[in-house]
Design an enzyme around this catalytic site. Sequence first.
Site, PDB file in Angstrom:
ATOM      1  N   PHE A 179      91.779  83.497  98.298  1.00  0.00           N
ATOM      2  CA  PHE A 179      91.106  82.594  97.327  1.00  0.00           C
ATOM      3  C   PHE A 179      90.383  81.555  98.147  1.00  0.00           C
ATOM      4  O   PHE A 179      90.909  81.047  99.124  1.00  0.00           O
ATOM      5  CB  PHE A 179      92.295  82.050  96.371  1.00  0.00           C
ATOM      6  CG  PHE A 179      91.804  81.301  95.389  1.00  0.00           C
ATOM      7  CD1 PHE A 179      91.416  81.768  94.142  1.00  0.00           C
ATOM      8  CD2 PHE A 179      91.897  79.619  95.476  1.00  0.00           C
ATOM      9  CE1 PHE A 179      90.554  80.962  93.245  1.00  0.00           C
ATOM     10  CE2 PHE A 179      91.247  79.063  94.561  1.00  0.00           C
ATOM     11  CZ  PHE A 179      90.633  79.603  93.272  1.00  0.00           C
TER      12      PHE A 179
ATOM     13  N   TYR B 282     100.728  76.356  87.191  1.00  0.00           N
ATOM     14  CA  TYR B 282      99.889  76.436  85.895  1.00  0.00           C
ATOM     15  C   TYR B 282      99.680  77.670  85.694  1.00  0.00           C
ATOM     16  O   TYR B 282      98.857  77.934  84.376  1.00  0.00           O
ATOM     17  CB  TYR B 282      98.670  75.221  85.899  1.00  0.00           C
ATOM     18  CG  TYR B 282      97.830  75.433  86.904  1.00  0.00           C
ATOM     19  CD1 TYR B 282      96.964  76.603  87.048  1.00  0.00           C
ATOM     20  CD2 TYR B 282      97.698  74.587  87.911  1.00  0.00           C
ATOM     21  CE1 TYR B 282      96.039  76.510  88.286  1.00  0.00           C
ATOM     22  CE2 TYR B 282      96.814  74.600  89.171  1.00  0.00           C
ATOM     23  CZ  TYR B 282      95.886  75.688  89.162  1.00  0.00           C
ATOM     24  OH  TYR B 282      95.272  75.793  89.997  1.00  0.00           O
ATOM     25  N   LYS B 283      99.851  78.750  86.310  1.00  0.00           N
ATOM     26  CA  LYS B 283      99.520  80.182  85.784  1.00  0.00           C
ATOM     27  C   LYS B 283     100.675  80.743  85.120  1.00  0.00           C
ATOM     28  O   LYS B 283     101.039  80.162  83.856  1.00  0.00           O
ATOM     29  CB  LYS B 283      99.071  81.106  86.800  1.00  0.00           C
ATOM     30  CG  LYS B 283      97.879  80.247  87.680  1.00  0.00           C
ATOM     31  CD  LYS B 283      97.415  81.289  88.906  1.00  0.00           C
ATOM     32  CE  LYS B 283      96.237  80.583  89.720  1.00  0.00           C
ATOM     33  NZ  LYS B 283      95.019  80.649  88.865  1.00  0.00           N
TER      34      LYS B 283
ATOM     35  N   ARG C 228      88.554  90.362  84.832  1.00  0.00           N
ATOM     36  CA  ARG C 228      89.875  89.933  85.314  1.00  0.00           C
ATOM     37  C   ARG C 228      90.613  89.922  84.049  1.00  0.00           C
ATOM     38  O   ARG C 228      90.533  88.874  83.108  1.00  0.00           O
ATOM     39  CB  ARG C 228      89.968  88.932  86.140  1.00  0.00           C
ATOM     40  CG  ARG C 228      91.215  88.698  86.809  1.00  0.00           C
ATOM     41  CD  ARG C 228      91.318  87.456  87.989  1.00  0.00           C
ATOM     42  NE  ARG C 228      91.203  86.618  87.231  1.00  0.00           N
ATOM     43  CZ  ARG C 228      91.694  85.260  88.080  1.00  0.00           C
ATOM     44  NH1 ARG C 228      92.184  85.140  89.222  1.00  0.00           N
ATOM     45  NH2 ARG C 228      91.517  84.159  87.331  1.00  0.00           N
TER      46      ARG C 228
ATOM     47  N   ASP D  83     100.435  82.141  99.866  1.00  0.00           N
ATOM     48  CA  ASP D  83     100.042  81.558  98.750  1.00  0.00           C
ATOM     49  C   ASP D  83     100.690  82.366  97.627  1.00  0.00           C
ATOM     50  O   ASP D  83     100.249  83.579  97.216  1.00  0.00           O
ATOM     51  CB  ASP D  83      98.452  81.571  98.822  1.00  0.00           C
ATOM     52  CG  ASP D  83      97.829  80.721  97.565  1.00  0.00           C
ATOM     53  OD1 ASP D  83      98.646  80.823  96.510  1.00  0.00           O
ATOM     54  OD2 ASP D  83      96.945  80.137  97.510  1.00  0.00           O
TER      55      ASP D  83
END
Lengths: 420, 420
Positions: free
Chosen positions: A128, A230-231, A380, A205
């Site tokens: 990322f 937050y995912k 995605r 991560d």
Amino acid sequence: MNGEPSRRMAEERDAADPLAGLRDRFVIAEPDLIYLDGNSLGRLPAATPDHLARVVRQEWGTDLVRSWSTWIDWGRRLGDTLAAHVLGARPGEVVVSDSTSVNLYKLAAAALDARPGRRTILVDAEEFPTDRYLLQGLAEQRGLTLRTLPSDLDEGLTVTDVRDALDGDVALVVLSAVSYRSGSLLDLGAVTAAAREAGAYVLWDLSHAAGSVPVELAANGVDLAVGCTYKYLNGGPGAPAFLYVRRELQGGLRQPIQGWFGQRDQFRMGPRYEPAPDVDRFLVGTPPILSLAALEPALAVFAEAGIDRLRAKGMALGELMVDLADAWLTPLGFTLASPRDPRRRGSHVSLAHPDALRISRALISEAGVVGDFRTPDRLRLGPAPLYTRFVDVWDALDRLRDLVARGVHEQLPVASPRVT
Amino acid sequence: MNGEPSRRMAEERDAADPLAGLRDRFVIAEPDLIYLDGNSLGRLPAATPDHLARVVRQEWGTDLVRSWSTWIDWGRRLGDTLAAHVLGARPGEVVVSDSTSVNLYKLAAAALDARPGRRTILVDAEEFPTDRYLLQGLAEQRGLTLRTLPSDLDEGLTVTDVRDALDGDVALVVLSAVSYRSGSLLDLGAVTAAAREAGAYVLWDLSHAAGSVPVELAANGVDLAVGCTYKYLNGGPGAPAFLYVRRELQGGLRQPIQGWFGQRDQFRMGPRYEPAPDVDRFLVGTPPILSLAALEPALAVFAEAGIDRLRAKGMALGELMVDLADAWLTPLGFTLASPRDPRRRGSHVSLAHPDALRISRALISEAGVVGDFRTPDRLRLGPAPLYTRFVDVWDALDRLRDLVARGVHEQLPVASPRVT
């Protein structure tokens, strides 16, 4: 599987789903909207608005500064909840603090300091962006080499890829447990063991893994990890991130941002910085309490759901999606851009298509299906197992094939990638 | 003044106060509680609960990830509001991001990089702990010298103190515009000019100044500043902090935490970090949107109040407090621990007393007056001018003298300092 799955089959899967009832714990404001972007921003838990309103009105508005006697521990307490129900870590190994990026900077710097003489940082070439940028900065500041591991865009890295890249000069390896783009999943235990044998730290991560796959940090002997909340954890937009440091390492690591929340005996306000003896030393400044408050009800559901059941459902949702994509979307120019083996994949699936950017936009605006676009040509789709039904996957792919077959997306202007 | 001020006089001041109506913009949940700790945690603005509830229910709960198209700019937009109505800065010079500590680390590191060859950092010996600890870390990491400026605990530093300490080896000076303990106020323009002449940067900590005194960053030629938004700015507990970088410097400074929110063309997710051309390069990770949301209504009141009127009222409240302390508290063993001249003082007043810790606790629990304790023996009282009345100051000091005269605090156990 044999033949394409019918909607009736999807309905039957929902009827038999032991986690189906948990969908009611979330606000479903627009029932016709199919939300497959919980891997970017998780849905609002139904308990969050009232909880947050109470913190605002009672704890801030009425109790005022006196509430700090309880707020002061929230980062630690939420960290312990994450440790117990999401991360498989021990008490006192996780805190919630800052952003994922800032936490990654802190732990990467601490790990590099603990490996003097070694000059190489390894990172997945497809890691990322924020992770790569942060490491690029750390490498330049310290005169180190940032070496990127070439990685298949669809299949991700394997344990062998990482093992082969390790040598005695590697101080630190930064990897995602689940790749943000392809969803490919790495074996945390095997990679950590290989790196330890080579004398390097791995900093994981977990942003796309936490809450969707079991990461079992203690059992896997993981040393260092960060991740966002937050995912799949549904903490709200930009919710504070977590960091994990294995208990045995805490006393020997020092992070570079020496703020007062990392100070031993903080309110003595002594003349010199002395790091707290425990995981608190990785804290920095005053934490954003309202954003922390929203995490409390969000995490409460994980004890009940169980990460293993979430993983099982996530795999099943992904398999359904892949089966439907094979049947309906391959003829329309899509290719699977995630590992086909569900054991090698997290909870989201990527599909490549030359016009993916316009398709992702049209899918939202014209078909009421929210996924997202990732460079260079990926659509995605993340069916978060806490609140996504099998029929949602079926309907989403049905709408997608219809939209592309009719060329609806071709009426949109060509545009640049931006925030979803 | 002649004679001690009467309560009637305080009532008359309130009746004539042009800002009196703004008290209604805040939640006053317990009318009998006198809150003199807005310099630690500002009160809840009355508009905040509904605003936050709307962001939670509509923007997160209903619009979901699509809201990022507006959220993405919030740090910048709130920064511009602060610039215009609180800080006297130009558009594009301020962003809201991270904690004060993290922002101070970023800007201090950037400034040090821009002054290679210079080996000294100067800091007020009585600077707020997190600032000293952060600089200690940066100095150790870079092999620099952190030199502390001896500072009078009550009077603070003067411009001359700073000027005399500057030499050609000083890269960076870190100072508070208003000292967290004594409330002493430094002349930002004069100090900045002296440092510039010596070739050093000044990085201002405006935590206790922003919203209470005019700092006029543009007019004062200030280069770098950080500050918090949860004190006089009423953004809520641990609300995200701000940072300011003078426009002309932005392109030449690089901060060390190279996250994706600082990247030029963030969503292209390119292979290498290229800092944004503007103030965005000082951003790092995904910002905590719920905590940012609470800042919106909090800042709205400042355009209306006007920082000059707030300053005038803050000075008048402080003068009343000092007059009453002289009359009532000096005989009880208190001494003024802030500059006597109101032009040399921010909006809070400190009083020294050997038993200040127990007095501060008893004042809260037994007299309904909230101030706080600061080491070594200070009772700190901050009458935030947006919502504090002159009668509040009168009543608070009346309750304080009564409590101490009766020895109520002496019945409390001796304890350690902790969070208020």
